[in-house]
Design a protein around this motif. Structure first.
Motif, PDB file in Angstrom:
ATOM      1  N   ASP A 101       0.783  -0.986  -0.297  1.00  0.00           N
ATOM      2  CA  ASP A 101       0.153  -0.058   0.220  1.00  0.00           C
ATOM      3  C   ASP A 101       1.344   1.599   0.145  1.00  0.00           C
ATOM      4  OD1 ASP A 101      -1.663   2.706   0.331  1.00  0.00           O
ATOM      5  OD2 ASP A 101      -2.814   1.234   1.828  1.00  0.00           O
ATOM      6  N   VAL A 102       1.060   2.056  -1.062  1.00  0.00           N
ATOM      7  CA  VAL A 102       2.583   2.681  -1.814  1.00  0.00           C
ATOM      8  C   VAL A 102       1.476   4.652  -1.059  1.00  0.00           C
ATOM      9  CG1 VAL A 102       3.641   2.263  -3.538  1.00  0.00           C
ATOM     10  CG2 VAL A 102       1.268   3.333  -3.537  1.00  0.00           C
ATOM     11  N   SER A 103       0.541   4.157  -0.570  1.00  0.00           N
ATOM     12  CA  SER A 103      -0.557   5.129   0.014  1.00  0.00           C
ATOM     13  C   SER A 103      -0.010   5.101   1.487  1.00  0.00           C
ATOM     14  CB  SER A 103      -2.160   5.563  -0.133  1.00  0.00           C
ATOM     15  OG  SER A 103      -1.826   5.906  -1.082  1.00  0.00           O
ATOM     16  N   ALA A 104      -0.562   4.265   2.548  1.00  0.00           N
ATOM     17  CA  ALA A 104      -0.054   4.469   3.552  1.00  0.00           C
ATOM     18  C   ALA A 104       1.158   4.144   3.682  1.00  0.00           C
ATOM     19  CB  ALA A 104      -0.565   3.028   3.823  1.00  0.00           C
ATOM     20  N   THR A 105       2.718   3.654   2.861  1.00  0.00           N
ATOM     21  CA  THR A 105       3.972   3.996   3.135  1.00  0.00           C
ATOM     22  C   THR A 105       4.060   5.426   3.298  1.00  0.00           C
ATOM     23  OG1 THR A 105       4.202   1.438   1.873  1.00  0.00           O
ATOM     24  CG2 THR A 105       6.263   2.733   2.558  1.00  0.00           C
TER      25      THR A 105
END
Length: 194
Positions: free
Chosen positions: A56-60
């Motif tokens: 999940d690149v958004s959370a990262t």
């Protein structure tokens, strides 16, 4: 590339996605040959018929942005953030990381002034040159983010080329995890801390 793997007798294929639709044709070719396919990287577009394992690149990106802002506020209390970002915005994953980083950073250090570096090709030297040129126009930049280790290294080299690159002058964040990047993170007093 998929046909070559099939022709060479691949029993299965793992594809790393940079764009949500990037695997559509490859998956179809593999299915026609009855070769199983697993997707990795970013989440594939709806309609791509293959199992997917993705980060999940958004959370990262948001978590990285928040941590960077906390460090910035701790080292530069009361200063305005002038955030310079090095990226290739034609790759969906990188665009998502950049947007998420800005969201996370803005939650902790509201209203950063954004300074966008022109799209780079992802190499250290290309990023270094583009950031060096942007620093001529924007010497006020005091927070930097590279969407890969190589971009962060290019940023750091450009800063060092200008007599900067320490926690006395800025904070640098990068996404990745190569051994060389981890070594840079551990340098005492260096700007690359996230």
């Amino acid at each position: 590339a998929t046909r070559t793997l099939i022709d060479r007798g691949a029993g299965g294929i793992v594809l790393f996605l940079q764009r949500p639709t990037g695997a559509l044709q490859a998956v179809e070719i593999a299915h026609e040959a009855a070769i199983p396919v697993v997707l990795s990287g970013i989440t594939p577009a709806p309609g791509i018929q293959a199992p997917s394992v993705s980060v999940d690149v958004s959370a990262t990106g948001e978590a990285l942005g928040e941590q960077t802002a906390r460090l910035f506020n701790g080292h530069f209390p009361g200063q305005s953030a002038h955030l310079m970002i090095a990226n290739t915005r034609t790759i969906a994953r990188n665009q998502q990381l950049e947007e998420a980083f800005i969201r996370g950073f803005s939650r902790v250090a509201p209203d950063p002034q954004l300074i966008t570096v022109p799209d780079d090709n992802g190499s250290v030297l290309n990023t270094q040159e583009l950031v060096r040129l942007q620093l001529l126009e924007h010497p006020e930049a005091n927070v930097f983010y590279g969407t890969s280790d190589m971009r962060a290294e290019g940023i750091l080299l450009a800063l060092e080329q200008n007599g900067r690159g320490s926690l006395k002058t800025e904070i640098l964040a990068g996404t990745g995890g190569a051994v060389e990047a981890m070594e840079r993170l551990l340098e005492p007093g260096g700007a690359w801390k996230v």
